[in-house]
Design an enzyme around this catalytic site. Sequence first.
Site, PDB file in Angstrom:
ATOM      1  N   LYS A  66       0.835  -1.437  -0.007  1.00 44.47           N
ATOM      2  CA  LYS A  66       0.095   0.067   0.093  1.00 44.47           C
ATOM      3  C   LYS A  66       0.796   1.396   0.127  1.00 44.47           C
ATOM      4  CE  LYS A  66      -4.322  -1.797   2.212  1.00 44.47           C
ATOM      5  NZ  LYS A  66      -5.162  -1.295   3.048  1.00 44.47           N
ATOM      6  N   ASP A 102      -9.923   3.275   2.549  1.00 49.83           N
ATOM      7  CA  ASP A 102     -10.187   2.609   3.547  1.00 49.83           C
ATOM      8  C   ASP A 102     -11.011   3.353   4.725  1.00 49.83           C
ATOM      9  OD1 ASP A 102      -9.088   0.233   2.955  1.00 49.83           O
ATOM     10  OD2 ASP A 102      -6.936   0.949   3.693  1.00 49.83           O
TER      11      ASP A 102
END
Length: 272
Positions: A66, A102
């Site tokens: 990420k 997220d």
Amino acid sequence: MTLLAGVIGDPIAHSLSPRLHGHWLSRYRISGHYVPLRVTSEDLGTVLGLLPKMGFRGINVTIPHKEAVFTLADIRTERAEAVQAANTLTFADGKLHADNTDGLGLLASLQAGASDWSQNRPALVLGAGGAARGIVAALLHAGVPEVTVANRTVERAAVLQSQFGPKVAAVPLSGIGELLSRQGLVVNTTSLGMQGQPALDMDLADLPKDAVVTDIVYAPLETPLLRQAKSLGLRTVDGLGMLLHQAAPGFAQWFGQRPEVDDALRKAVLAQ
Ligand code: ATR
């Protein structure tokens, strides 16, 4: 034309994303595929260069890539900048676009599972890793006036405090007792409570009765923390909602259909 997307990570076999996107693809009768791809850190740059040439519209990104994909991107959304990490990449106009959904996933999941959770009260975030960063950014963006980050290694919580400013406080995980009575929301972002991991050892009894407790762990769906919260009569939101909601923006971009997160999707993802 068959549309292509997928998820990269290492390991990747456990990912629920293919099932999730697969459900949406068949529900909306879209001619497309969403595939899991195991990609090592060493190959990441090469793979990101090749995927668009192979016809991929975009990909999701999971552990451990990420942060690296954020660095490699040409264009980054503000919410990816806030987290310095990305979970959703789109290949368009010869450029790599990076987004982080997220935090949005958590907020949408809270909205769906406890629609009257109070954005005007302090929140407690347990853990200070990458997941916590996205969640702290989203909570502040939603208007939460004060976020306390509690972490085993308090120095990591202090890093978030210095990144996000005076609305964020850092405390050791062992030092949250007296803070609980003021919290409207508790979010566990640590891996504690996950299958095969020890439970998070924490007494929630001093939380206000209208507080909401949520967990990013979704295996098991009812973590020991959520079970305790339920037994105290508190409202709980499980971690699956965040996983489902964070996936929606990518699906919409790559496949051109805004997907719905509902019970049928939950069942499809949970089915063996
Ligand atoms: P992610 O990026 O997915 O959030 P991470 O950066 O490894 O993952 O962060 C994991 C979080 O779980 C951290 O806050 C970690 O605490 P430390 O910073 O002190 O390591 C927390 N965590 C993991 N195992 C833990 C344990 N046994 N007890 C307390 N906290 C734990």
